[in-house]
Design an enzyme around this catalytic site. Structure first.
Site, PDB file in Angstrom:
ATOM      1  N   ASP A 197     -11.203   2.941   4.549  1.00 20.44           N
ATOM      2  CA  ASP A 197     -11.558   1.529   4.773  1.00 20.44           C
ATOM      3  C   ASP A 197     -13.408   1.088   4.502  1.00 20.44           C
ATOM      4  O   ASP A 197     -12.950   0.300   4.256  1.00 20.44           O
ATOM      5  CB  ASP A 197     -11.355   0.943   6.425  1.00 20.44           C
ATOM      6  CG  ASP A 197      -9.711  -0.282   6.022  1.00 20.44           C
ATOM      7  OD1 ASP A 197      -9.639  -0.518   4.644  1.00 20.44           O
ATOM      8  OD2 ASP A 197      -9.182  -0.627   6.319  1.00 20.44           O
ATOM      9  N   GLN A 245      -4.351  -1.825   9.898  1.00 23.21           N
ATOM     10  CA  GLN A 245      -4.092  -2.843   9.344  1.00 23.21           C
ATOM     11  C   GLN A 245      -4.751  -4.114  10.107  1.00 23.21           C
ATOM     12  O   GLN A 245      -4.905  -4.104  10.943  1.00 23.21           O
ATOM     13  CB  GLN A 245      -2.939  -3.225   8.729  1.00 23.21           C
ATOM     14  CG  GLN A 245      -2.719  -4.762   8.292  1.00 23.21           C
ATOM     15  CD  GLN A 245      -3.231  -4.209   6.302  1.00 23.21           C
ATOM     16  OE1 GLN A 245      -3.401  -3.219   6.143  1.00 23.21           O
ATOM     17  NE2 GLN A 245      -3.665  -6.014   6.080  1.00 23.21           N
ATOM     18  N   LYS A 297       0.341  -1.166   0.226  1.00 22.29           N
ATOM     19  CA  LYS A 297      -0.018   0.117  -0.040  1.00 22.29           C
ATOM     20  C   LYS A 297       1.165   1.012  -0.110  1.00 22.29           C
ATOM     21  O   LYS A 297       0.625   2.016  -0.816  1.00 22.29           O
ATOM     22  CB  LYS A 297      -0.917   0.505   1.212  1.00 22.29           C
ATOM     23  CG  LYS A 297      -1.875  -1.169   1.153  1.00 22.29           C
ATOM     24  CD  LYS A 297      -2.744  -1.171   2.402  1.00 22.29           C
ATOM     25  CE  LYS A 297      -3.850  -2.227   2.470  1.00 22.29           C
ATOM     26  NZ  LYS A 297      -4.437  -2.942   3.873  1.00 22.29           N
TER      27      LYS A 297
HETATM   28  N1  GUN Z   1      -6.532  -7.018   6.183  1.00 22.26           N
HETATM   29  C1  GUN Z   1      -7.040  -7.775   5.044  1.00 22.26           C
HETATM   30  N2  GUN Z   1      -7.677  -7.122   4.451  1.00 22.26           N
HETATM   31  C2  GUN Z   1      -7.805  -5.804   5.105  1.00 22.26           C
HETATM   32  C3  GUN Z   1      -8.026  -4.740   4.140  1.00 22.26           C
HETATM   33  O1  GUN Z   1      -9.504  -4.339   3.960  1.00 22.26           O
HETATM   34  N3  GUN Z   1      -8.055  -3.185   5.555  1.00 22.26           N
HETATM   35  C4  GUN Z   1      -7.466  -3.672   6.730  1.00 22.26           C
HETATM   36  N4  GUN Z   1      -7.803  -3.036   7.040  1.00 22.26           N
HETATM   37  N5  GUN Z   1      -7.031  -4.568   6.833  1.00 22.26           N
HETATM   38  C5  GUN Z   1      -6.886  -5.607   5.647  1.00 22.26           C
END
Ligand code: GUN
Length: 283
Positions: A119, A96, A52
């Protein structure tokens, strides 16, 4: 003939647009900024966060990594989130997941300012999605919608079968497709007669999390679009929920794993960071 929906190609196209918008903002002295909070050193989470971070920097979006100790308390983590909520130079916040077991994840997600919730996991944004007023929508479902739209086929009136009902993918993609005038069936582990639903569906989204859950023995329409959201490991290899080889020449469109939904998820995170930036500028 079956067409492969390349998530990589679509992501590259969308990233070029995002980079252009981010560059224009930077030229105006506004630096769109995403803060990613990582607690502990879960290997998969670290790798996602790094992807990311890298994608943001490549597209002129500033990314700040906040790496915190595995043993941090819920109270201290809440304090970190509050700092980011109050930081006018931060436009998007992502915590995360998964968080370590001792942390109250619900309390943490609820603490992220809904305006910075890239998110789309905050209950206010979830509620807004249901009533069709959301600005920040979960990234993977947004990416799936882009993939379906990229086929050029109408969504209106189509029967969409979503297999899986998670808060991150199944429920929000069901809602998004409903808003796009599909007739939506959300199937799950207790669903009876999945095979007959598969036969009727015009769009199938599989977010089950089971390697090659859908095999070529399943009967599906020749005109169906299949989106594979699976991210599973089989014999040390990344594979989807769908055995793509076995559906070749039997369906209209199918997305691969890897190179399918994955690159779109990160792209939509950047899109959401720009959306949050524009929204905060208006305030
Ligand atoms: N862990 C796995 N997928 C995601 C996501 O889409 N957002 C977040 N914050 N953590 C994740």
């Amino acid at each position: 003939m079956t067409k492969i929906i390349s998530g990589t190609d679509l992501a590259n196209k969308l990233r070029a647009e995002i980079k252009e918008e981010a560059t224009i903002l930077q030229q105006k002295g506004i630096i769109p900024t995403l803060a990613v909070v990582l607690v502990g050193d879960n290997k998969a989470s670290k790798s996602y966060v790094n992807s990311k971070h890298k994608a943001c920097l490549e597209n002129n979006i500033n990314s700040v990594k906040i790496e915190l100790d595995e043993n941090i308390s819920t109270a201290s983590l809440l304090n970190e989130i509050e700092k980011l909520n109050n930081d006018s130079e931060v436009h998007g916040i992502l915590v995360q997941l998964p968080l370590p077991k001792h942390i109250d994840a619900e309390q943490i997600l609820n603490a992220v300012s809904p305006q910075k919730d890239v998110d789309g996991f905050h209950p206010i944004n979830v509620g807004k999605l249901v009533i069709g007023e959301a600005k920040l929508i979960p990234c993977t479902p947004l990416g799936i919608l882009e993939m379906i739209k990229s086929t050029g086929d109408e969504i209106d009136g189509k029967l969409a079968l979503i297999i899986g009902r998670s808060n991150i993918v199944g429920k929000p993609i069901s809602t998004l497709l409903l808003q796009n005038n599909a007739t939506v069936i959300t199937a799950h582990s207790k669903t009876k007669n999945l095979d007959s639903l598969l036969e009727q569906a015009d769009i199938i989204v599989s977010c089950v999390g089971s390697a090659h859950f859908l095999t070529g023995e399943k009967k599906v329409k020749e005109t169906v679009t299949i989106i594979d959201v699976g991210n599973n490991y089989k014999d040390g290899k990344l594979v989807g929920d769908v055995n793509l080889e076995e559906f070749m020449e039997k369906v209209a469109y199918i997305s691969p794993v890897p190179g399918g939904v994955g690159p779109l998820t990160i792209t939509m995170l950047m899109r959401n960071t720009l959306t949050a930036t524009y929204d905060l500028l208006e305030k």
